[in-house]
Design a protein around this motif. Structure first.
Motif, PDB file in Angstrom:
ATOM      1  N   ALA A   1       0.807  -1.214   0.000  1.00 50.53           N
ATOM      2  CA  ALA A   1       0.000   0.000   0.000  1.00 50.53           C
ATOM      3  C   ALA A   1       0.842   1.267   0.000  1.00 50.53           C
ATOM      4  N   HIS A   2       2.071   1.192   0.482  1.00 53.61           N
ATOM      5  CA  HIS A   2       2.924   2.379   0.572  1.00 53.61           C
ATOM      6  C   HIS A   2       4.126   2.305  -0.369  1.00 53.61           C
ATOM      7  N   GLY A   3       4.044   1.425  -1.368  1.00 54.67           N
ATOM      8  CA  GLY A   3       5.042   1.394  -2.431  1.00 54.67           C
ATOM      9  C   GLY A   3       6.190   0.411  -2.270  1.00 54.67           C
ATOM     10  N   LEU A   4       6.222  -0.379  -1.202  1.00 47.40           N
ATOM     11  CA  LEU A   4       7.298  -1.358  -1.017  1.00 47.40           C
ATOM     12  C   LEU A   4       7.057  -2.564  -1.930  1.00 47.40           C
ATOM     13  N   ALA A   5       7.948  -2.776  -2.878  1.00 45.76           N
ATOM     14  CA  ALA A   5       7.861  -3.935  -3.767  1.00 45.76           C
ATOM     15  C   ALA A   5       8.617  -5.084  -3.116  1.00 45.76           C
ATOM     16  N   THR A   6       7.941  -6.179  -2.899  1.00 41.99           N
ATOM     17  CA  THR A   6       8.508  -7.319  -2.190  1.00 41.99           C
ATOM     18  C   THR A   6       8.573  -8.528  -3.114  1.00 41.99           C
ATOM     19  N   GLY A   7       9.736  -9.156  -3.187  1.00 41.86           N
ATOM     20  CA  GLY A   7       9.878 -10.392  -3.949  1.00 41.86           C
ATOM     21  C   GLY A   7       9.233 -11.540  -3.197  1.00 41.86           C
ATOM     22  N   THR A   8       8.612 -12.434  -3.927  1.00 37.58           N
ATOM     23  CA  THR A   8       7.941 -13.568  -3.299  1.00 37.58           C
ATOM     24  C   THR A   8       8.675 -14.864  -3.606  1.00 37.58           C
ATOM     25  N   ASP A   9       8.382 -15.869  -2.805  1.00 37.64           N
ATOM     26  CA  ASP A   9       9.009 -17.179  -2.964  1.00 37.64           C
ATOM     27  C   ASP A   9       8.203 -18.108  -3.863  1.00 37.64           C
ATOM     28  N   LEU A  10       6.891 -17.962  -3.829  1.00 40.39           N
ATOM     29  CA  LEU A  10       5.995 -18.871  -4.549  1.00 40.39           C
ATOM     30  C   LEU A  10       4.791 -18.128  -5.097  1.00 40.39           C
ATOM     31  N   LYS A  11       4.134 -18.750  -6.076  1.00 45.59           N
ATOM     32  CA  LYS A  11       2.829 -18.294  -6.536  1.00 45.59           C
ATOM     33  C   LYS A  11       1.781 -19.108  -5.789  1.00 45.59           C
ATOM     34  N   LEU A  12       0.601 -18.538  -5.612  1.00 44.93           N
ATOM     35  CA  LEU A  12      -0.466 -19.208  -4.874  1.00 44.93           C
ATOM     36  C   LEU A  12      -0.792 -20.569  -5.462  1.00 44.93           C
ATOM     37  N   ASP A  13      -0.788 -20.667  -6.784  1.00 45.30           N
ATOM     38  CA  ASP A  13      -1.134 -21.955  -7.403  1.00 45.30           C
ATOM     39  C   ASP A  13       0.006 -22.975  -7.322  1.00 45.30           C
ATOM     40  N   GLY A  14       1.145 -22.568  -6.754  1.00 39.32           N
ATOM     41  CA  GLY A  14       2.277 -23.478  -6.646  1.00 39.32           C
ATOM     42  C   GLY A  14       2.578 -23.941  -5.224  1.00 39.32           C
ATOM     43  N   ILE A  15       1.691 -23.606  -4.279  1.00 42.53           N
ATOM     44  CA  ILE A  15       1.989 -23.982  -2.900  1.00 42.53           C
ATOM     45  C   ILE A  15       1.638 -25.444  -2.647  1.00 42.53           C
ATOM     46  N   ALA A  16       2.385 -26.045  -1.733  1.00 38.78           N
ATOM     47  CA  ALA A  16       2.076 -27.386  -1.252  1.00 38.78           C
ATOM     48  C   ALA A  16       1.232 -27.220   0.003  1.00 38.78           C
ATOM     49  N   TYR A  17       0.310 -28.116   0.210  1.00 46.19           N
ATOM     50  CA  TYR A  17      -0.594 -27.988   1.354  1.00 46.19           C
ATOM     51  C   TYR A  17      -0.047 -28.720   2.566  1.00 46.19           C
ATOM     52  N   ASP A  18       1.200 -28.418   2.894  1.00 48.22           N
ATOM     53  CA  ASP A  18       1.848 -29.038   4.042  1.00 48.22           C
ATOM     54  C   ASP A  18       2.327 -27.981   5.029  1.00 48.22           C
ATOM     55  N   PHE A  19       1.586 -26.872   5.142  1.00 44.01           N
ATOM     56  CA  PHE A  19       1.993 -25.780   6.005  1.00 44.01           C
ATOM     57  C   PHE A  19       1.315 -25.894   7.376  1.00 44.01           C
ATOM     58  N   ASP A  20       1.906 -25.192   8.349  1.00 50.68           N
ATOM     59  CA  ASP A  20       1.356 -25.176   9.703  1.00 50.68           C
ATOM     60  C   ASP A  20       0.533 -23.917   9.965  1.00 50.68           C
ATOM     61  N   MET A  21       0.845 -22.838   9.258  1.00 54.37           N
ATOM     62  CA  MET A  21       0.124 -21.588   9.468  1.00 54.37           C
ATOM     63  C   MET A  21       0.027 -20.824   8.156  1.00 54.37           C
ATOM     64  N   LEU A  22      -1.113 -20.201   7.967  1.00 58.04           N
ATOM     65  CA  LEU A  22      -1.360 -19.333   6.820  1.00 58.04           C
ATOM     66  C   LEU A  22      -1.592 -17.943   7.373  1.00 58.04           C
ATOM     67  N   PHE A  23      -0.798 -16.981   6.955  1.00 54.18           N
ATOM     68  CA  PHE A  23      -0.877 -15.630   7.492  1.00 54.18           C
ATOM     69  C   PHE A  23      -1.390 -14.703   6.414  1.00 54.18           C
ATOM     70  N   LEU A  24      -2.421 -13.911   6.736  1.00 53.54           N
ATOM     71  CA  LEU A  24      -3.062 -13.037   5.760  1.00 53.54           C
ATOM     72  C   LEU A  24      -2.994 -11.584   6.217  1.00 53.54           C
ATOM     73  N   PRO A  25      -1.995 -10.821   5.795  1.00 52.57           N
ATOM     74  CA  PRO A  25      -1.936  -9.411   6.172  1.00 52.57           C
ATOM     75  C   PRO A  25      -3.041  -8.626   5.477  1.00 52.57           C
ATOM     76  N   GLY A  26      -3.473  -7.555   6.116  1.00 48.66           N
ATOM     77  CA  GLY A  26      -4.520  -6.714   5.534  1.00 48.66           C
ATOM     78  C   GLY A  26      -3.971  -5.826   4.435  1.00 48.66           C
ATOM     79  N   GLY A  27      -4.839  -4.985   3.899  1.00 43.16           N
ATOM     80  CA  GLY A  27      -4.433  -4.080   2.833  1.00 43.16           C
ATOM     81  C   GLY A  27      -5.523  -3.108   2.502  1.00 43.16           C
ATOM     82  N   LYS A  28      -5.382  -2.452   1.351  1.00 39.12           N
ATOM     83  CA  LYS A  28      -6.365  -1.445   0.962  1.00 39.12           C
ATOM     84  C   LYS A  28      -7.712  -2.084   0.688  1.00 39.12           C
TER      85      LYS A  28
END
Length: 73
Positions: free
Chosen positions: A46-73
């Protein structure tokens, strides 16, 4: 046990709500991966910080322990 956490990032995400938990979880020893919801390698907050990501949503494996959803505009 090492926890696996996905932080989902969409365009306009609130940077402080994503970066702060990422830092705290990494310091605690968790494996933290940033996931692009829109499929782009970089997601801009929201304030212009461009962040590199590790994965695309369609490429995740469903073996995680936590899913974190930060808010936004």
């Amino acid at each position: 046990m090492k926890y696996k956490v996905y932080i989902l990032l969409a365009e306009g995400y609130e940077e402080a709500e994503a970066v702060t938990p990422w830092d705290i979880l990494k310091r605690a020893g968790a494996e933290v991966l940033l996931v692009s919801v829109n499929g782009n390698k970089y997601v801009t907050g929201a304030h212009g910080l461009a962040t590199g990501t590790d994965l695309k949503l369609d490429g995740i494996a469903y073996d995680f322990d936590m899913l974190f959803l930060p808010g936004g505009k």
